[in-house]
Design a protein around this motif. Structure first.
Motif, PDB file in Angstrom:
ATOM      1  N   PHE A 125      28.004 141.349  27.226  1.00  0.00           N
ATOM      2  CA  PHE A 125      27.756 142.796  27.244  1.00  0.00           C
ATOM      3  C   PHE A 125      29.064 143.578  27.232  1.00  0.00           C
ATOM      4  O   PHE A 125      30.135 143.050  27.539  1.00  0.00           O
ATOM      5  CB  PHE A 125      26.904 143.191  28.462  1.00  0.00           C
ATOM      6  N   TYR A 126      28.952 144.853  26.841  1.00  0.00           N
ATOM      7  CA  TYR A 126      30.048 145.820  26.946  1.00  0.00           C
ATOM      8  C   TYR A 126      29.870 146.604  28.242  1.00  0.00           C
ATOM      9  O   TYR A 126      28.744 146.907  28.639  1.00  0.00           O
ATOM     10  CB  TYR A 126      30.005 146.837  25.802  1.00  0.00           C
ATOM     11  N   ALA A 127      31.003 146.964  28.864  1.00  0.00           N
ATOM     12  CA  ALA A 127      30.954 147.803  30.061  1.00  0.00           C
ATOM     13  C   ALA A 127      32.221 148.641  30.140  1.00  0.00           C
ATOM     14  O   ALA A 127      33.254 148.275  29.575  1.00  0.00           O
ATOM     15  CB  ALA A 127      30.812 146.944  31.307  1.00  0.00           C
ATOM     16  N   ASP A 128      32.118 149.780  30.833  1.00  0.00           N
ATOM     17  CA  ASP A 128      33.279 150.669  31.031  1.00  0.00           C
ATOM     18  C   ASP A 128      33.988 150.365  32.347  1.00  0.00           C
ATOM     19  O   ASP A 128      34.846 151.118  32.766  1.00  0.00           O
ATOM     20  CB  ASP A 128      32.825 152.138  31.041  1.00  0.00           C
ATOM     21  N   CYS A 129      33.604 149.296  33.016  1.00  0.00           N
ATOM     22  CA  CYS A 129      34.160 149.017  34.345  1.00  0.00           C
ATOM     23  C   CYS A 129      34.938 147.704  34.344  1.00  0.00           C
ATOM     24  O   CYS A 129      34.706 146.835  33.515  1.00  0.00           O
ATOM     25  CB  CYS A 129      33.031 148.955  35.368  1.00  0.00           C
ATOM     26  N   GLN A 130      35.830 147.592  35.303  1.00  0.00           N
ATOM     27  CA  GLN A 130      36.626 146.382  35.482  1.00  0.00           C
ATOM     28  C   GLN A 130      35.850 145.382  36.330  1.00  0.00           C
ATOM     29  O   GLN A 130      35.462 145.684  37.450  1.00  0.00           O
ATOM     30  CB  GLN A 130      37.931 146.728  36.212  1.00  0.00           C
ATOM     31  N   LEU A 131      35.641 144.191  35.801  1.00  0.00           N
ATOM     32  CA  LEU A 131      35.041 143.096  36.562  1.00  0.00           C
ATOM     33  C   LEU A 131      36.008 141.918  36.503  1.00  0.00           C
ATOM     34  O   LEU A 131      36.758 141.785  35.533  1.00  0.00           O
ATOM     35  CB  LEU A 131      33.683 142.702  35.964  1.00  0.00           C
ATOM     36  N   GLU A 132      35.983 141.078  37.513  1.00  0.00           N
ATOM     37  CA  GLU A 132      36.937 139.973  37.588  1.00  0.00           C
ATOM     38  C   GLU A 132      36.320 138.682  37.064  1.00  0.00           C
ATOM     39  O   GLU A 132      35.112 138.466  37.172  1.00  0.00           O
ATOM     40  CB  GLU A 132      37.392 139.771  39.043  1.00  0.00           C
ATOM     41  N   LEU A 133      37.152 137.806  36.504  1.00  0.00           N
ATOM     42  CA  LEU A 133      36.689 136.482  36.086  1.00  0.00           C
ATOM     43  C   LEU A 133      36.084 135.757  37.289  1.00  0.00           C
ATOM     44  O   LEU A 133      36.610 135.839  38.401  1.00  0.00           O
ATOM     45  CB  LEU A 133      37.848 135.656  35.516  1.00  0.00           C
ATOM     46  N   HIS A 134      34.975 135.077  37.060  1.00  0.00           N
ATOM     47  CA  HIS A 134      34.235 134.299  38.068  1.00  0.00           C
ATOM     48  C   HIS A 134      33.531 135.174  39.109  1.00  0.00           C
ATOM     49  O   HIS A 134      32.905 134.657  40.030  1.00  0.00           O
ATOM     50  CB  HIS A 134      35.136 133.262  38.759  1.00  0.00           C
ATOM     51  N   GLU A 135      33.625 136.505  38.966  1.00  0.00           N
ATOM     52  CA  GLU A 135      32.862 137.398  39.846  1.00  0.00           C
ATOM     53  C   GLU A 135      31.380 137.241  39.517  1.00  0.00           C
ATOM     54  O   GLU A 135      30.994 137.094  38.356  1.00  0.00           O
ATOM     55  CB  GLU A 135      33.312 138.846  39.625  1.00  0.00           C
ATOM     56  N   GLN A 136      30.542 137.274  40.548  1.00  0.00           N
ATOM     57  CA  GLN A 136      29.098 137.177  40.345  1.00  0.00           C
ATOM     58  C   GLN A 136      28.429 138.500  40.692  1.00  0.00           C
ATOM     59  O   GLN A 136      28.900 139.241  41.550  1.00  0.00           O
ATOM     60  CB  GLN A 136      28.507 136.050  41.198  1.00  0.00           C
TER      61      GLN A 136
END
Length: 198
Positions: A125-136
């Protein structure tokens, strides 16, 4: 006794061709499959096809087409495929949905995302937010008969222009019912996208 099992039939490039219902006992050789929705010509245009069962117990199988009888085709099994083939079967699908944080997450509230593709094993998916690798987190999957909330883990991220990100995830801790719902949605979307191209 026949099992009335339904299969998604794909070509060797993993493009959906049709649904077929088993008309012989499981394990019979040759297998007879009744092709649904008048798609027998689409199937007969190929020499080798892959059958995906809607049951997670049954591994995908590759078959050679022997001959046609009306809306039925006779198939000879060539090989049993790795179950990962099914999990990696991706279908492009666009829908807007939401992410929700898990307890202990560094963010709160919900975040809007736009899907790119869906497989039995994950979603991109596309998102405008920062998410971290391996974050659930939890994501709402809506192209299913009833929306389903699944836990997913970020596998890859790519920064795009305008502070947008592309994320690829895998589903984690799915129960059997959730797997069935997602698999049926993926198979159904495969056929719809094929129908749109015809």
């Amino acid at each position: 006794m026949t099992a009335n099992r339904t299969y998604l039939i794909l070509d060797t490039q993993n493009h959906a061709l049709a649904n077929g219902q088993l008309a012989t006992a499981p394990g019979d050789s040759p297998m007879r499959l009744n092709i649904q929705d008048h798609k027998v010509d689409d199937v007969m245009a190929h020499e080798v096809v892959t059958l995906f069962s809607s049951s997670s117990e049954e591994l995908p199988i590759q078959c050679r087409i022997l001959r046609q009888r009306g809306d039925a085709v006779l198939l000879e099994k060539i090989a049993t495929l790795d179950p990962e083939v099914r999990r990696n079967l991706r279908v492009p699908v666009k829908f807007s949905t939401f992410l929700y944080p898990l307890p202990g997450s560094s963010w709160t509230g919900r975040r809007s995302v736009q899907s790119i593709d869906l497989s039995c094993g994950g979603i991109a998916f596309y998102a405008d937010c920062q998410l971290e690798l391996h974050e659930q987190m939890e994501i709402v999957i809506v192209p299913t008969e009833e929306p389903v909330i699944l836990r997913c883990e970020i596998l890859r991220k790519q920064e795009l222009q305008n502070d947008r990100f592309l994320y690829a995830t895998k589903f984690v801790d799915m129960c059997e019912d959730e797997e069935v719902v997602v698999r049926e949605a993926v198979f159904s979307l495969q056929l719809q996208s094929r129908g749109a191209q015809d």
